[in-house]
Design a protein around this motif. Structure first.
Motif, PDB file in Angstrom:
ATOM      1  N   PRO A   1     -15.103   1.973  24.916  1.00 17.02           N
ATOM      2  CA  PRO A   1     -13.935   0.926  24.806  1.00 17.02           C
ATOM      3  C   PRO A   1     -13.178   1.814  23.562  1.00 17.02           C
ATOM      4  N   GLN A   2     -12.132   1.883  23.551  1.00 20.32           N
ATOM      5  CA  GLN A   2     -11.058   2.516  22.767  1.00 20.32           C
ATOM      6  C   GLN A   2      -9.681   1.663  22.686  1.00 20.32           C
ATOM      7  N   ILE A   3      -9.104   1.446  21.143  1.00 20.35           N
ATOM      8  CA  ILE A   3      -8.334   0.496  20.590  1.00 20.35           C
ATOM      9  C   ILE A   3      -7.074   2.230  20.508  1.00 20.35           C
ATOM     10  N   ASN A   4      -6.632   1.593  20.820  1.00 12.24           N
ATOM     11  CA  ASN A   4      -4.683   2.876  20.808  1.00 12.24           C
ATOM     12  C   ASN A   4      -3.550   1.446  20.498  1.00 12.24           C
ATOM     13  N   ILE A   5      -3.161   2.231  19.055  1.00 20.57           N
ATOM     14  CA  ILE A   5      -2.181   0.787  18.548  1.00 20.57           C
ATOM     15  C   ILE A   5      -1.272   2.415  17.243  1.00 20.57           C
ATOM     16  N   THR A   6      -0.260   2.424  17.399  1.00 22.39           N
ATOM     17  CA  THR A   6       0.887   2.242  16.339  1.00 22.39           C
ATOM     18  C   THR A   6       0.850   1.817  15.079  1.00 22.39           C
ATOM     19  N   ILE A   7       0.661   1.457  14.442  1.00 21.28           N
ATOM     20  CA  ILE A   7       0.580   0.535  13.848  1.00 21.28           C
ATOM     21  C   ILE A   7       1.892   1.230  12.757  1.00 21.28           C
ATOM     22  N   LYS A   8       2.789  -0.289  12.106  1.00 23.31           N
ATOM     23  CA  LYS A   8       4.036   0.611  10.943  1.00 23.31           C
ATOM     24  C   LYS A   8       4.003  -0.296   9.932  1.00 23.31           C
ATOM     25  N   PHE A   9       3.742   0.242   8.749  1.00 24.72           N
ATOM     26  CA  PHE A   9       3.664  -0.046   7.457  1.00 24.72           C
ATOM     27  C   PHE A   9       4.976  -0.125   6.641  1.00 24.72           C
ATOM     28  N   SER A  10       5.843  -1.260   6.672  1.00 23.55           N
ATOM     29  CA  SER A  10       6.329  -1.591   5.897  1.00 23.55           C
ATOM     30  C   SER A  10       6.454  -2.681   4.173  1.00 23.55           C
ATOM     31  N   GLU A  11       7.452  -2.494   4.113  1.00 20.85           N
ATOM     32  CA  GLU A  11       7.912  -3.986   3.083  1.00 20.85           C
ATOM     33  C   GLU A  11       6.893  -3.226   1.899  1.00 20.85           C
ATOM     34  N   SER A  12       7.011  -2.367   1.851  1.00 19.08           N
ATOM     35  CA  SER A  12       5.478  -2.316   0.613  1.00 19.08           C
ATOM     36  C   SER A  12       5.953  -2.814  -0.689  1.00 19.08           C
ATOM     37  N   SER A  13       4.801  -2.947  -1.618  1.00 13.56           N
ATOM     38  CA  SER A  13       5.426  -3.240  -3.071  1.00 13.56           C
ATOM     39  C   SER A  13       6.153  -2.506  -3.646  1.00 13.56           C
ATOM     40  N   SER A  14       4.917  -1.272  -3.585  1.00 16.23           N
ATOM     41  CA  SER A  14       5.034  -0.155  -4.472  1.00 16.23           C
ATOM     42  C   SER A  14       6.676   0.927  -4.304  1.00 16.23           C
ATOM     43  N   GLY A  15       6.933   0.058  -2.506  1.00 21.77           N
ATOM     44  CA  GLY A  15       8.454   1.281  -2.933  1.00 21.77           C
ATOM     45  C   GLY A  15       8.303   1.890  -2.250  1.00 21.77           C
ATOM     46  N   VAL A  16       6.741   2.547  -1.691  1.00 21.29           N
ATOM     47  CA  VAL A  16       6.600   3.413  -0.305  1.00 21.29           C
ATOM     48  C   VAL A  16       7.898   3.641   1.513  1.00 21.29           C
ATOM     49  N   THR A  45      -8.758   1.112  -4.604  1.00 25.60           N
ATOM     50  CA  THR A  45      -9.340   1.065  -5.590  1.00 25.60           C
ATOM     51  C   THR A  45      -9.147   1.950  -6.902  1.00 25.60           C
ATOM     52  N   ILE A  46      -8.074   2.838  -6.318  1.00 23.13           N
ATOM     53  CA  ILE A  46      -6.712   3.090  -7.610  1.00 23.13           C
ATOM     54  C   ILE A  46      -5.363   2.754  -7.394  1.00 23.13           C
ATOM     55  N   GLY A  47      -4.743   2.391  -8.633  1.00 22.82           N
ATOM     56  CA  GLY A  47      -3.166   2.077  -8.327  1.00 22.82           C
ATOM     57  C   GLY A  47      -3.511   0.977  -8.399  1.00 22.82           C
ATOM     58  N   GLY A  48      -1.927   0.295  -8.567  1.00 26.72           N
ATOM     59  CA  GLY A  48      -1.781  -1.236  -8.983  1.00 26.72           C
ATOM     60  C   GLY A  48      -1.840  -2.334  -7.379  1.00 26.72           C
ATOM     61  N   ALA A  49      -1.174  -3.494  -7.635  1.00 30.32           N
ATOM     62  CA  ALA A  49      -1.343  -4.491  -6.790  1.00 30.32           C
ATOM     63  C   ALA A  49      -0.729  -3.932  -5.491  1.00 30.32           C
ATOM     64  N   LEU A  50      -1.410  -3.822  -4.392  1.00 27.53           N
ATOM     65  CA  LEU A  50      -0.046  -4.092  -3.058  1.00 27.53           C
ATOM     66  C   LEU A  50       0.094  -4.972  -1.580  1.00 27.53           C
ATOM     67  N   ASN A  51       1.402  -5.246  -1.833  1.00 29.34           N
ATOM     68  CA  ASN A  51       1.298  -5.873  -0.502  1.00 29.34           C
ATOM     69  C   ASN A  51       2.560  -5.563   0.113  1.00 29.34           C
ATOM     70  N   GLN A  52       1.584  -5.210   1.534  1.00 30.44           N
ATOM     71  CA  GLN A  52       2.731  -4.809   2.229  1.00 30.44           C
ATOM     72  C   GLN A  52       2.696  -5.057   3.900  1.00 30.44           C
ATOM     73  N   ARG A  53       3.883  -5.422   4.716  1.00 27.10           N
ATOM     74  CA  ARG A  53       3.891  -5.677   6.370  1.00 27.10           C
ATOM     75  C   ARG A  53       2.845  -4.540   7.291  1.00 27.10           C
ATOM     76  N   ILE A  54       2.474  -5.345   7.959  1.00 31.82           N
ATOM     77  CA  ILE A  54       1.213  -4.026   8.657  1.00 31.82           C
ATOM     78  C   ILE A  54       1.439  -5.278  10.490  1.00 31.82           C
ATOM     79  N   SER A  55       2.324  -4.406  11.198  1.00 30.11           N
ATOM     80  CA  SER A  55       2.987  -4.243  12.138  1.00 30.11           C
ATOM     81  C   SER A  55       2.565  -3.305  13.263  1.00 30.11           C
ATOM     82  N   GLY A  56       2.004  -4.016  15.166  1.00 28.37           N
ATOM     83  CA  GLY A  56       1.388  -2.823  16.375  1.00 28.37           C
ATOM     84  C   GLY A  56       1.475  -3.515  16.921  1.00 28.37           C
ATOM     85  N   ILE A  57       1.057  -3.565  18.232  1.00 28.37           N
ATOM     86  CA  ILE A  57       0.324  -3.820  19.244  1.00 28.37           C
ATOM     87  C   ILE A  57      -0.921  -2.724  19.453  1.00 28.37           C
ATOM     88  N   GLY A  58      -1.437  -3.358  19.984  1.00 30.29           N
ATOM     89  CA  GLY A  58      -2.351  -2.817  20.285  1.00 30.29           C
ATOM     90  C   GLY A  58      -3.444  -2.999  21.702  1.00 30.29           C
TER      91      GLY A  58
END
Length: 159
Positions: A132-147, A109-122
């Motif tokens: 029931p629940q899902i446990n996961i460590t999510i990695k956010f990487s290769e962000s087009s915003s430079g974060v 909703t705010i900021g520009g376009a964002l492209n990111q790689r999302i990875s993890g094993i749930g």
């Protein structure tokens, strides 16, 4: 003599033949993971509500509509932001396990376009309360915003 060897060879080949005519069908693990899961996190003044709406696309293939509603408080001002991650190539790898590894165009909703790689094993499990629940460590990487890359551990509860 040649006929005798040939007959023995034919009998031996017949004895070694596999009795199974049809191979075992591949089990579909995706259907057991389908549902709506939610969790809330608070980190350094940012409160985020995470929601996963998981559907099945085909055998052992999931689609996750990941919505993250966050509220940032800066100098007494509340700034809401909503991000949507359309994960369409999630693979169910075992009965209660799935793998995310894809690059997505994030709608926010705010900021520009964002492209990111999302990875993890749930991992799906049933907690002590029987939910029931899902446990996961999510990695956010290769962000087009430079974060910088970051990881976040989440425990989603089924609704």
């Amino acid at each position: 003599m040649k006929k005798l060897i040939f007959c023995c060879l034919v009998v031996l080949m017949g004895a070694c033949k596999d009795d199974k005519k049809d191979p075992e069908p591949e089990v579909d693990y995706a259907k057991d993971i389908v549902g709506v899961y939610e969790t809330t996190t608070v980190d350094a003044g940012v409160t985020s509500h995470h929601k996963w709406d998981i559907t099945t696309e085909s055998k052992n293939q999931l689609s996750i509509n990941y919505t993250k509603d966050s509220e940032i408080v800066l100098s007494g001002t509340r700034i809401p932001i909503t991000q949507q991650y359309p994960l369409v190539a999630v693979k169910a790898t075992a009965q209660d396990t799935f793998e995310i590894n894809e690059k997505v165009d994030v709608t926010q909703t705010i900021g520009g376009a964002l492209n990111q790689r999302i990875s993890g094993i749930g991992t799906r499990l049933v907690n002590g309360g029987g939910v029931p629940q899902i446990n996961i460590t999510i990695k956010f990487s290769e962000s087009s915003s430079g974060v910088n890359d970051f990881e976040q551990y989440l425990e989603f509860k089924k609704k």
